[in-house]
Design an enzyme around this catalytic site. Structure first.
Site, mmCIF file in Angstrom:
data_model
loop_
_atom_site.group_PDB
_atom_site.id
_atom_site.type_symbol
_atom_site.label_atom_id
_atom_site.label_comp_id
_atom_site.label_asym_id
_atom_site.label_seq_id
_atom_site.Cartn_x
_atom_site.Cartn_y
_atom_site.Cartn_z
ATOM 1 N N HIS A 1 0.988 -1.068 -0.384
ATOM 2 C CA HIS A 1 0.098 0.329 0.045
ATOM 3 C C HIS A 1 1.022 1.342 -0.076
ATOM 4 C CE1 HIS A 1 -3.238 2.554 1.826
ATOM 5 N NE2 HIS A 1 -2.084 3.598 2.146
ATOM 6 N N GLU A 2 2.102 1.173 0.937
ATOM 7 C CA GLU A 2 3.123 2.317 0.620
ATOM 8 C C GLU A 2 3.247 2.647 -0.514
ATOM 9 O OE1 GLU A 2 2.332 4.306 2.969
ATOM 10 O OE2 GLU A 2 1.016 3.100 4.446
ATOM 11 N N HIS B 1 1.058 4.158 -2.775
ATOM 12 C CA HIS B 1 1.617 5.648 -2.741
ATOM 13 C C HIS B 1 2.337 6.053 -3.656
ATOM 14 C CE1 HIS B 1 -2.114 6.760 -0.179
ATOM 15 N NE2 HIS B 1 -1.946 5.730 0.536
ATOM 16 N N GLU C 1 -6.282 7.066 -0.632
ATOM 17 C CA GLU C 1 -5.954 6.103 0.665
ATOM 18 C C GLU C 1 -7.200 4.743 -0.365
ATOM 19 O OE1 GLU C 1 -4.626 5.240 2.616
ATOM 20 O OE2 GLU C 1 -3.690 7.437 2.733
#
Length: 320
Positions: free
Chosen positions: A130-131, A134, A202
C-alpha cells in the site's frame, strides 16, 4: 474513477481559490497569496522525507540489520516496477506505516516496530505494498499541490479578516457578505476538499497495493488489526505532529470509524469491504484472514538502531 475524482476535486479547489482571491484582493492579492503558499509548500515537499523521518526518530535499516523486512520490500518493489526506496523502522508500539519522498527516485517507506511485531509477514507485505502504491501514484506531489491551494485560500481568508479585502465593487460584487464568505466558508471548503482528496488517494493505494502484493486479503486483514490497535495504543510522536496523520495507512491520532467529511482516512470497514470484493473478483475468497505469524528466529531480529537510548539493555528489534 479515483483519478478522475481527484482531478475534479483539484479543479474545484483551483476555481475556489481563483474566485475568492479575485473577490477579496483582486489579481495582485490572489497572486501574492499563491506565491507565499507555494514557496512554503515547495520547501516542505522538497524536504518532506527528512522532516517526517526525523519527527518519528526513524532509523534506516538494510539487508544486514533487517534481512527479511528489507528483502520483502525488494520483492514488492520489483513487483511494482519501482526503484528501491530507503527503508526505515520507527519505534512505536502502535502498528502503522507511511511513505514519504518527493518522487519514486527519492522515496522512503517506514514501518513501526508495532507493525512488525503484531502482524504476520503476509499482512506486513500488504501494508508495505500500500505504501509503495502511494510512491508509484506520486501522492506526495498530489497532496502538496492540494496543500498549496488550501494554504493560499486560508491566506486570502486571513487577508480579508485583517484588511477587509478590496473595496472595489467590481472585484467584489457580493460586498461585505462576500468578504464574510471568503473569511469563513472558503477555508472550510478548502479543508474539506483537501480531506476528500486524501481519502480518495487511500482507496486508490489500497487497490494498487493489493495488486502489488498479489492478495487483497492480506491488506484487508492488516487494516482490521491496525485500526483496532490504533484506537487503543497511544502514539506520542503523532500527537505532537498531527499534520502528518494523513501520511499513515490508518489515522494514528484516534480510532476514527466514521467516513465523514472531517476525516483524512476512509472508514476502515469500507476499505476492507472493497478489498474483499476485489479478492472475490480474483477468486481468492472473502474472508480477510492471513496466516498466523511465523515464530521469530534469531535471523529475523534487528540489531539495536537507537531504540531505548539511555538503557543498559537495548530493546529488541522489530522482528523479535
Amino acid at each position: 474513477m479515483n483519478t478522475i475524482r481527484t482531478a475534479m476535486l483539484l479543479a474545484f479547489m483551483t476555481a475556489l481559490f481563483m474566485g475568492v482571491g479575485y473577490m477579496i484582493g483582486g489579481q495582485s492579492g490572489m497572486l501574492i497569496a499563491l506565491v507565499i503558499a507555494a514557496g512554503m509548500n515547495f520547501y516542505s515537499y522538497w524536504n518532506s522525507d527528512s522532516m517526517v523521518l526525523k519527527a518519528y526518530h526513524a532509523q534506516e535499516v538494510d539487508e544486514r540489520s533487517a534481512p527479511e523486512f528489507y528483502q520483502m520490500i525488494q520483492r514488492l518493489t520489483a513487483n511494482a516496477g519501482l526503484p528501491m526506496p530507503k527503508v526505515f523502522v520507527f519505534d512505536s508500539p502502535q502498528p502503522n506505516a507511511f511513505a514519504t519522498g518527493r518522487n519514486p527516485q527519492n522515496a522512503a517507506v517506514a514501518a513501526s516496530t508495532g507493525l512488525l511485531r503484531r502482524l504476520s509477514p503476509d499482512e506486513v507485505a500488504g501494508v508495505m505494498a500500500h505504501e509503495l502504491a502511494h510512491v508509484e501514484n506520486r501522492d506526495t506531489l498530489t497532496m502538496t499541490i492540494t496543500a498549496t491551494l488550501a494554504g493560499a485560500i486560508s491566506m486570502l481568508g486571513n487577508f480579508a479578516f485583517f484588511f477587509g479585502g478590496s473595496r472595489d465593487d467590481r472585484n467584489n460584487p457580493f460586498g461585505f457578505v462576500g468578504i464574510l464568505l471568503a473569511m469563513i466558508v472558503a477555508p472550510l471548503a478548502a479543508m474539506l476538499v483537501q480531506m476528500a482528496i486524501s481519502r480518495t488517494r487511500e482507496y486508490a493505494a489500497d487497490k494498487r497495493g493489493a495488486q502489488i502484493c498479489g492478495n487483497p486479503l492480506w491488506l484487508a486483514s492488516a487494516l482490521g488489526k491496525i485500526a483496532g490497535d490504533a484506537s487503543q495504543i497511544h502514539n506520542p510522536d503523532a500527537e505532537r505532529h498531527p499534520a502528518t496523520a494523513h501520511m499513515f495507512i490508518i489515522n494514528p491520532l484516534s480510532g476514527e470509524r466514521m467516513d465523514n467529511l472531517f476525516s483524512t482516512h476512509p472508514n476502515t470497514e469500507n476499505r476492507i469491504a472493497a478489498l474483499q470484493g476485489m479478492a472475490q473478483e480474483m477468486g481468492q475468497g472473502s474472508t480477510p484472514s492471513a496466516p498466523p505469524a511465523k515464530p521469530a528466529r534469531k535471523s529475523r531480529s534487528v540489531p539495536n538502531v537507537g531504540w531505548g537510548r539511555g538503557s543498559s539493555q537495548p530493546r529488541k528489534g522489530p522482528w523479535s
